[in-house]
Design an enzyme around this catalytic site. Structure first.
Site, PDB file in Angstrom:
ATOM      1  N   HIS A  18       0.965  -1.217   0.012  1.00 29.86           N
ATOM      2  CA  HIS A  18      -0.106  -0.129   0.027  1.00 29.86           C
ATOM      3  C   HIS A  18       0.811   1.365  -0.062  1.00 29.86           C
ATOM      4  O   HIS A  18       0.471   2.093  -0.784  1.00 29.86           O
ATOM      5  CB  HIS A  18      -0.916   0.082   1.162  1.00 29.86           C
ATOM      6  N   ASP A 116      -5.962   5.869   1.220  1.00 28.79           N
ATOM      7  CA  ASP A 116      -5.772   4.284   0.768  1.00 28.79           C
ATOM      8  C   ASP A 116      -7.286   3.855   0.780  1.00 28.79           C
ATOM      9  O   ASP A 116      -7.907   4.180   1.831  1.00 28.79           O
ATOM     10  CB  ASP A 116      -4.974   3.476   1.519  1.00 28.79           C
TER      11      ASP A 116
END
Length: 169
Positions: A18, A116
């Protein structure tokens, strides 16, 4: 009144798959003259800064800031359920405090937050503050499409709430 430059706050989920893709996005924004504040957990911050991922000739347009994830330094961050619960309990308040502190300076106000997709709580915090948001998904589009279909699969009784199939194949 002078118009201030865009200032984007970026917050990844604290895992390698991520952090690196969204860091690359942050670097692209900086290369186009956009100021970026990149928020990570304290543990991820140490990893990113020790590997030089935060530099790469970006000057003063990229600022790395850490906020606690709520776990003690010795606690296992590989336990994703424990980490996620701790993040949900700790980080929303810390993020709001950080944004309020940054926004005290009129010429430095956050104009957009890119979170995210696994940090959806951040969108709620930011919307409450009247700041524009965008979600970033670092995995494949097929994974995202599958996630969006889970409820329909349950509703159509193809799988149950535990993800088990009820069909004989």
């Amino acid at each position: 009144m002078a118009t201030s430059k865009p200032h984007v706050l970026i917050i990844p989920y604290p895992a390698q798959g991520h952090v690196i893709p969204i860091m690359e996005l942050a670097q692209c924004l900086v290369k186009h003259g956009i100021k970026v504040t990149f928020i990570t957990t304290e543990v991820t911050h140490k990893l990113v800064t020790s590997n030089g991922l935060d530099q790469d000739g970006l000057g003063d347009l990229m600022q790395m800031v850490s906020i606690p994830d709520g776990l003690e330094p010795w606690e296992d961050r590989n336990d994703v359920c424990k980490l996620t619960r701790s993040i949900l309990q700790t980080m929303p308040g810390k993020l709001e405090q950080l944004i309020q502190m940054i926004n005290k300076e009129e010429s430095n106000k956050i104009t957009c937050v890119i979170a995210d997709g696994c940090m959806g709580w951040a969108v709620g915090v930011v919307k409450k503050m009247g700041i524009r948001t965008a979600a970033f998904w670092s995995a494949s589009v097929a994974t995202l499409a599958s996630i969006f279909c889970f409820q329909k699969l349950i509703d159509d009784r193809i799988i149950n709430e535990n993800g088990e199939t009820s069909m004989i194949i």
